[in-house]
Design a protein around this motif. Structure first.
Motif, PDB file in Angstrom:
ATOM      1  N   GLN A 137      -7.929   4.468  11.690  1.00  0.00           N
ATOM      2  CA  GLN A 137      -8.800   3.291  11.740  1.00  0.00           C
ATOM      3  C   GLN A 137      -8.616   2.494  10.455  1.00  0.00           C
ATOM      4  O   GLN A 137      -8.786   3.013   9.347  1.00  0.00           O
ATOM      5  N   VAL A 138      -8.250   1.226  10.628  1.00  0.00           N
ATOM      6  CA  VAL A 138      -8.008   0.330   9.502  1.00  0.00           C
ATOM      7  C   VAL A 138      -9.162  -0.670   9.428  1.00  0.00           C
ATOM      8  O   VAL A 138      -9.492  -1.302  10.433  1.00  0.00           O
ATOM      9  N   PRO A 139      -9.790  -0.836   8.262  1.00  0.00           N
ATOM     10  CA  PRO A 139     -10.901  -1.789   8.148  1.00  0.00           C
ATOM     11  C   PRO A 139     -10.409  -3.220   8.315  1.00  0.00           C
ATOM     12  O   PRO A 139      -9.195  -3.473   8.278  1.00  0.00           O
ATOM     13  N   PRO A 140     -11.306  -4.180   8.494  1.00  0.00           N
ATOM     14  CA  PRO A 140     -10.889  -5.584   8.590  1.00  0.00           C
ATOM     15  C   PRO A 140     -10.071  -6.007   7.366  1.00  0.00           C
ATOM     16  O   PRO A 140     -10.418  -5.680   6.233  1.00  0.00           O
ATOM     17  N   VAL A 141      -8.977  -6.692   7.623  1.00  0.00           N
ATOM     18  CA  VAL A 141      -8.140  -7.207   6.535  1.00  0.00           C
ATOM     19  C   VAL A 141      -8.628  -8.619   6.222  1.00  0.00           C
ATOM     20  O   VAL A 141      -8.393  -9.549   6.985  1.00  0.00           O
ATOM     21  N   VAL A 142      -9.323  -8.775   5.120  1.00  0.00           N
ATOM     22  CA  VAL A 142      -9.980 -10.055   4.822  1.00  0.00           C
ATOM     23  C   VAL A 142      -9.025 -11.076   4.233  1.00  0.00           C
ATOM     24  O   VAL A 142      -9.285 -12.274   4.267  1.00  0.00           O
ATOM     25  N   CYS A 143      -7.901 -10.622   3.664  1.00  0.00           N
ATOM     26  CA  CYS A 143      -6.948 -11.535   3.030  1.00  0.00           C
ATOM     27  C   CYS A 143      -5.735 -11.756   3.937  1.00  0.00           C
ATOM     28  O   CYS A 143      -5.560 -11.077   4.931  1.00  0.00           O
ATOM     29  N   LYS A 144      -4.905 -12.714   3.540  1.00  0.00           N
ATOM     30  CA  LYS A 144      -3.660 -12.952   4.261  1.00  0.00           C
ATOM     31  C   LYS A 144      -2.626 -11.932   3.808  1.00  0.00           C
ATOM     32  O   LYS A 144      -1.644 -12.265   3.136  1.00  0.00           O
ATOM     33  N   GLU A 145      -2.862 -10.693   4.166  1.00  0.00           N
ATOM     34  CA  GLU A 145      -1.972  -9.600   3.802  1.00  0.00           C
ATOM     35  C   GLU A 145      -1.419  -8.943   5.059  1.00  0.00           C
ATOM     36  O   GLU A 145      -1.988  -9.067   6.148  1.00  0.00           O
ATOM     37  N   ILE A 146      -0.312  -8.261   4.881  1.00  0.00           N
ATOM     38  CA  ILE A 146       0.292  -7.506   5.981  1.00  0.00           C
ATOM     39  C   ILE A 146       0.293  -6.036   5.581  1.00  0.00           C
ATOM     40  O   ILE A 146       0.832  -5.666   4.530  1.00  0.00           O
ATOM     41  N   TRP A 147      -0.315  -5.204   6.415  1.00  0.00           N
ATOM     42  CA  TRP A 147      -0.361  -3.760   6.173  1.00  0.00           C
ATOM     43  C   TRP A 147       0.378  -3.045   7.299  1.00  0.00           C
ATOM     44  O   TRP A 147       0.216  -3.383   8.470  1.00  0.00           O
TER      45      TRP A 147
END
Length: 273
Positions: A66-76
């Motif tokens: 489970q990945v939390p919301p990505v708030v920035c313009k990032e790529i995980w």
């Protein structure tokens, strides 16, 4: 200057605690992790008059993260990274000598592990079910599944590897013992920051006895182990060696060497890189 975001709680106007807000990646949650090696024995194939083939059982690993919301313009990216820690792979030809697949740097102790990537998508083991990429920003948490499998399916010449196809079959036994470390990893594709979520150790062993004087189809016999030992999920994560994340990978770095009982070793197949 780096900002530290603090969470402050108060009771009756007094400060009770001051603590940093958890970093984004600290909210990654491994909901489920399963790993195993199939219980079936190695399968031997003598259908070819040139080579003996065998296929080992599969190592398998599946994780739900489970990945939390990505708030920035990032790529995980969440996926599997694997390295080979040991490779002993010997083919015996009676009194003539031994051929062996070797990783020179690993064999000589110059490195402790070598990448077992697919050779294209470093550092990832593969690029289909083996990894999952999330492009931010996202409004909600994401639950994802990544899975991988691995096994050996080589061909070993019946005759000494420096001979010709008309050379007599002299293969007498095969011995193989390899160890791997497999990591479940989350990586920020923008900053290259890498977060280790889980670490797995696993091993594959093999022993085949061969009587090349017998008719084709009746020569080889599988010895112990008939069932492989199961992988171990470590209680504490192990760091990934830096060279296990970059070129070359194990398949491209390995060499085939013929070591006769008399004479000097001969490199039969050079590394690809």
């Amino acid at each position: 200057m780096r900002l530290l975001i603090l969470t402050i709680t108060t009771t009756m106007g007094c400060i009770q605690s001051v603590r940093p807000r958890p970093k984004f990646y600290e909210n990654f949650t491994v909901l489920d992790l399963n790993t195993s090696i199939d219980s079936n024995p190695t399968v031997i194939d003598e259908s070819s008059s040139v080579v003996l083939r065998y296929r080992t059982p599969y190592f398998r690993a599946t994780a739900q993260v489970q990945v939390p919301p990505v708030v920035c313009k990032e790529i995980w990216t969440v996926g599997w990274v694997q390295a080979c820690n040991q490779m002993d792979f010997f083919n015996y030809y009676g009194q003539e000598g031994i051929s062996s697949w070797e990783l020179p740097e690993l064999r000589d102790g110059r490195i402790q592990a070598i990448s077992d990537s697919d050779g294209v998508n470093y550092p990832w083991y593969g690029c289909t079910t083996e990894m999952y990429t999330i492009v931010g920003p996202t409004k909600r948490s994401t639950t994802l599944t990544v899975s991988m499998n691995d096994n050996f399916s080589p061909s070993v010449t019946w005759s000494v590897p420096t001979g010709t196809t008309s050379s007599p079959p002299l293969l007498s036994s095969i011995q193989r013992d390899q160890r791997f470390t497999t990591w479940l990893v989350a990586m920020n594709e923008t900053t290259a920051e890498m977060v280790l979520l889980r670490t797995i150790h696993w091993r594959m062993r093999l022993a085949i006895e061969v009587d090349s004087q017998k008719p084709l189809g009746q020569r080889a016999r599988l010895l112990e182990p008939l069932t492989q030992e199961q992988p171990e999920i470590l209680a504490k994560n192990e760091p990934i060696p830096s060279n296990a994340l970059v070129k070359p990978n194990a398949n491209d770095a390995q060499v085939l060497i013929w070591r006769p009982k008399k004479g000097e070793p001969v490199v039969v197949i050079q590394p690809k890189s």
